[in-house]
Design a protein around this motif. Structure first.
Motif, mmCIF file in Angstrom:
data_model
loop_
_atom_site.group_PDB
_atom_site.id
_atom_site.type_symbol
_atom_site.label_atom_id
_atom_site.label_comp_id
_atom_site.label_asym_id
_atom_site.label_seq_id
_atom_site.Cartn_x
_atom_site.Cartn_y
_atom_site.Cartn_z
ATOM 1 N N MET A 162 0.838 -1.205 0.000
ATOM 2 C CA MET A 162 0.000 0.000 0.000
ATOM 3 C C MET A 162 0.866 1.245 0.000
ATOM 4 N N LEU A 163 0.558 2.157 -0.925
ATOM 5 C CA LEU A 163 1.334 3.381 -1.055
ATOM 6 C C LEU A 163 0.404 4.588 -1.116
ATOM 7 N N SER A 164 0.699 5.593 -0.293
ATOM 8 C CA SER A 164 -0.106 6.818 -0.265
ATOM 9 C C SER A 164 0.755 7.993 -0.685
ATOM 10 N N ILE A 165 0.277 8.687 -1.703
ATOM 11 C CA ILE A 165 1.044 9.783 -2.293
ATOM 12 C C ILE A 165 0.210 11.061 -2.277
ATOM 13 N N ALA A 166 0.801 12.144 -1.851
ATOM 14 C CA ALA A 166 0.090 13.428 -1.842
ATOM 15 C C ALA A 166 1.054 14.542 -2.205
ATOM 16 N N PHE A 167 0.661 15.373 -3.154
ATOM 17 C CA PHE A 167 1.454 16.548 -3.535
ATOM 18 C C PHE A 167 2.897 16.158 -3.844
ATOM 19 N N ALA A 168 3.070 15.166 -4.693
ATOM 20 C CA ALA A 168 4.427 14.684 -4.961
ATOM 21 C C ALA A 168 4.641 14.384 -6.432
ATOM 22 N N GLY A 169 5.882 14.339 -6.834
ATOM 23 C CA GLY A 169 6.246 13.938 -8.189
ATOM 24 C C GLY A 169 6.244 15.077 -9.191
ATOM 25 N N ASN A 170 6.836 14.809 -10.352
ATOM 26 C CA ASN A 170 6.906 15.818 -11.406
ATOM 27 C C ASN A 170 6.160 15.427 -12.656
ATOM 28 N N SER A 171 6.111 14.135 -12.929
ATOM 29 C CA SER A 171 5.565 13.719 -14.226
ATOM 30 C C SER A 171 5.052 12.291 -14.145
ATOM 31 N N ASP A 172 4.501 11.849 -15.246
ATOM 32 C CA ASP A 172 3.973 10.490 -15.340
ATOM 33 C C ASP A 172 5.006 9.434 -14.982
ATOM 34 N N LYS A 173 6.247 9.769 -15.195
ATOM 35 C CA LYS A 173 7.309 8.787 -14.909
ATOM 36 C C LYS A 173 7.224 8.299 -13.471
ATOM 37 N N GLY A 174 6.922 9.227 -12.584
ATOM 38 C CA GLY A 174 6.848 8.865 -11.172
ATOM 39 C C GLY A 174 5.899 7.706 -10.943
ATOM 40 N N MET A 175 4.689 7.880 -11.404
ATOM 41 C CA MET A 175 3.689 6.828 -11.205
ATOM 42 C C MET A 175 4.085 5.549 -11.944
ATOM 43 N N LEU A 176 4.688 5.708 -13.093
ATOM 44 C CA LEU A 176 5.080 4.516 -13.851
ATOM 45 C C LEU A 176 6.148 3.716 -13.137
ATOM 46 N N TYR A 177 7.097 4.399 -12.509
ATOM 47 C CA TYR A 177 8.118 3.672 -11.742
ATOM 48 C C TYR A 177 7.457 2.757 -10.726
ATOM 49 N N VAL A 178 6.452 3.295 -10.072
ATOM 50 C CA VAL A 178 5.779 2.520 -9.022
ATOM 51 C C VAL A 178 5.003 1.360 -9.625
#
Lengths: 202, 569
Positions: B452-468
């Motif tokens: 389980m991963l919770s993300i808020a107000f983070a990252g720069n681009s789609d790459k971030g989510m794709l890494y995960v």
């Protein structure tokens, strides 16, 4: 339908923010402007309102380009359950109590009481020269010695002075900032209390 | 291929208790599937909309204990409109119609009506246990029905529930014949309670081990209850307001000394700021202490108390304890496994990276953390990762959104990176502070067990989510808010979502078109768009950004109880 390319104009220029123009050069934010300044329902800001001043001070002190003072409050941040928030909020509500003519004020924790009756009894204990006389449908606060009648009033969140007893007890606790027992003769302009409302509040 | 008769296999399966293991067992062959399903007594449904009650009952006719979860996690933070869903009535109704002998029902983030509680109380003769966490929709009338009708009730446990309409008479509804209570928790109820009825109930419950009172229970009643139940293991104190010289207090002190079984203490919902010395004798045996609802206890008192708690394994407190207080915890509580530090909202109360570093150095068994703090540094997180690689749950919430490392002004990518690299058994992670795509690169690379991963107000681009999505093979729940992830990230690996329970994305960059594409490709997902304030006005503009999207795998298609503002694509 092919997925949209992420292709944004730098939105920072056109976006509404709370900050002064040019404030907080957001050089950390290389992302394609997604900071939507949410001015939605102002969530309970767990950091109390006096924090705003603190934020301003921090602003000056910090070399940081992020400016907390200009951050809009956002729904759901910090991520604390509503139940917990209300438990924190409702824990300790000390308000000043002034009695017109008395030399010093007292403080009461409204949270300890569960009804207007309990509060008035506590005030009776605190200001020993007062008595609460329970008439048929009304409660009056009377000075033992000289029979002067007092009207309990309070200042609410908006800064208005209100008659104690009109709203449900819990609502009163939440909005009350301070209490003042005014001499009845001074309480001109406040409508006479409708007795029925008082008895049901708890 | 069965070399043993079914009864023997079934007996072996009795020792297989975890749902995960039983699920695995049932996949071996048809015969095992059948034996397993007929003997399964305890079923956990992580998303009540993933399956229908009829199918659950059909597969597990021997069901005795059911756990259901409804709304997604972010509903806890007001991100989901009221009335989105999660009604449990259809489940209870279906169970009541069937011949399932339900004994235990555990619900989380579900809407429970009084009617539902009434139906529950009347439908299952052997009903024993009701646990409601973060639920809503009922009043004390529903509780009265449970009390009155469940003759063998053992457990009634209400956690973090706001039930406004409160009259304390429900407690009188337990019949005199009810003597089976083991656990009673009504600490979250706000109203008055019939104290005499409560005393009598406790007096006739010799098996009572856990009792958590609400703030309407005053000190003298507490003393009387403890006299009647010295065998208590878990105590939640309601009101702890007293005059130190009063007889009531002196009596309580004496009574508490006799309660040698208490291992868990919580509550103090109303408390006089000073003088918790009456509690000190109890502290030495405590393994669990929850003072997170007691803002009335000042930092110094907390610290005094902690010094006595050498056996503590679980500690929930407010940040009013301060870094100094956490230092005392680190020094004293060597058995500590779980720590939660909540924000008190008080201006000068705060914990920082200092407190966390001290804890990580002093508490070698710590593996579960929830930490609300004013600031965090990369150096501190790196130190924490070095000190402690046991974390299974690591949730950090820096109160100031997107705050960088205050010393270096850098994002916290390296700090969190160190945590995921070091803690190979990490299953749950919540991020905060200033974060770029880099942190997600690290998470994708190292967080192999992450569920389980919770993300808020983070990252720069789609790459971030794709890494995960590419990296975390065991990911089950992903929840993202206010981060710049869009359609590319959403659509690159659509098959991934069938391996997960759910995905939440709000205030991101995904568009209606992207969501529709996804829904079309993946019929076994429900892709829900939640519209508030007519944001989307059901317009068909594909380029419009979606405010809130919640998608989850399901075997039963779009739900029929979705309100108007929920649009299942």
């Amino acid at each position: 339908m092919s997925p949209e390319k992420v292709n944004h104009l730098p939105e920072s220029d056109t976006k509404l923010t709370l900050g002064l123009p040019g404030a907080g050069g957001e050089c950390h934010r290389t992302k394609a402007g997604t900071k939507r300044g949410f001015l939605e329902t102002v969530d309970l800001n767990l950091m109390s309102s006096s924090n705003d001043n603190k934020h301003c001070e921090e602003n000056d002190a910090m070399a940081s380009t992020t400016t907390p003072a200009t951050k809009a409050q956002v729904v759901g941040w910090p991520p604390v359950r509503a139940y917990r928030k209300s438990a924190m909020k409702g824990s300790c509500k000390f308000v000043k109590v002034a009695v017109e003519g008395a030399p010093y004020l007292r403080k009461v924790d409204l949270e300890i009481y569960h009804s207007y009756q309990e509060l008035l009894s506590a005030l009776e204990d605190m200001f020993s020269f007062l008595t609460i006389r329970n008439h048929v449908n009304e409660r009056k606060i009377i000075d033992n010695v000289n029979g002067v009648e007092y009207v309990p009033t309070y200042e609410d969140k908006d800064g208005d002075w209100m008659l104690v007893g009109d709203v449900p007890w819990k609502m009163f606790v939440e909005s009350c900032k301070r209490v003042r027992l005014m001499k009845s003769s001074e309480a001109i302009g406040l409508a006479p209390r409708t007795p029925a409302k008082n008895s049901s509040k708890s | 291929m069965n070399y043993f008769p079914d009864e023997v296999i079934e007996h072996v399966f009795d020792f297989v208790t975890s749902q995960k293991d039983r699920n695995a067992v049932s996949l071996v062959c048809k015969s095992w599937y059948k034996i397993e399903r007929l003997s399964r007594q305890s079923v956990f449904i992580g998303n009540c909309y993933a399956i229908s009650p009829e199918r659950v009952i059909g597969r597990f006719p021997g069901l005795k204990s059911l756990t259901l979860k409804g709304k997604p996690h972010f509903a806890d933070f007001n991100l989901l409109p009221y009335d989105w869903g999660g009604w449990v009535y259809p489940w209870v109704e279906a169970l009541a119609k069937s011949r399932v002998g339900l004994e235990e029902l555990r619900l989380k983030r579900m809407v429970v009506s009084d009617d539902c509680l009434e139906l529950l109380s009347r439908s299952f003769v052997n009903f024993k246990s009701l646990v409601l966490v973060s639920c809503e929709g009922f009043t004390t009338d529903g509780l009265a029905a449970i009390a009155a009708n469940c003759r063998y009730l053992r457990e009634l446990d209400l956690q973090e529930i706001e039930v406004d309409d409160n009259r304390g008479q429900w407690i009188s509804c337990f019949p005199d014949s009810c003597t089976s209570l083991v656990s009673l928790n009504f600490s979250c109820l706000k109203g008055e309670i019939n104290l005499t009825a409560l005393e009598r109930l406790v007096a006739r419950s010799p098996n009572l081990k856990s009792l958590r009172l609400n703030r309407a229970v005053p000190l003298d009643t507490l003393q009387k209850l403890l006299m009647r139940a010295p065998q208590l293991v878990d105590l939640g104190i309601g009101s702890f307001v007293y005059d130190p010289s009063s007889e009531a207090y002196i009596k309580l002190k004496a009574t508490l000394v006799k309660c040698k079984s208490i291992r868990s203490l919580s509550g103090f919902l109303e408390v006089v700021p000073c003088c918790l010395s009456a509690i000190h004798p109890v502290c030495q045996n405590l393994t669990s202490l929850n003072l997170s609802y007691a803002p009335g206890i000042h930092g110094n008192e907390l610290i005094k108390l902690i010094r006595f708690c050498r056996k503590l394994e679980r500690l929930w407190i407010l940040d009013s304890i301060g870094d100094r207080g956490l230092g005392v915890v680190a020094f004293t509580c060597k058995e500590l496994q779980e720590l939660r530090v909540f924000p008190s909202g008080v201006d000068n109360a705060a914990v920082t990276e200092e407190g966390l570093v001290a804890i990580s150095a002093g508490c070698p068994k710590l593996h579960s953390l929830l930490y609300f703090c004013q600031q965090m540094t990369n150096a501190a997180l790196i130190t924490v990762a070095k000190n402690n690689s046991n974390f299974t749950r690591f949730r950090l919430c820096i109160l100031d959104r997107e705050k960088p490392d205050p010393v270096t002004m850098q994002p916290l990518d390296e700090g969190f990176g160190a945590i995921v690299q070091s803690c190979k058994r990490l299953r749950r992670l919540s991020l905060s502070g200033l974060l770029t795509d880099q942190v997600f690169l690290y998470i994708g690379m190292y967080a192999e067990q992450l569920e389980m991963l919770s993300i808020a107000f983070a990252g720069n681009s789609d790459k971030g989510m794709l890494y995960v999505l590419n990296g975390c093979k065991k990911l089950r729940k992903l929840e993202i808010r206010d981060s710049p992830f869009g359609n590319t990230a959403l659509l690159t690996d659509v098959g991934k979502y069938e391996t997960m329970r759910s995905l939440w994305m709000s205030s991101c960059e995904v568009t209606l078109g992207g969501c529709q594409t996804l829904a079309k490709k993946m019929p076994r997902l429900n892709v829900e768009i939640i519209n508030e304030d007519d944001q989307m006005e059901f317009s068909l503009d594909d380029r419009q950004k979606v405010g809130k999207m919640y998608l989850y795998r399901t075997l039963v298609g779009p739900r029929k109880d979705a309100p108007d503002f929920v649009w299942t694509l």
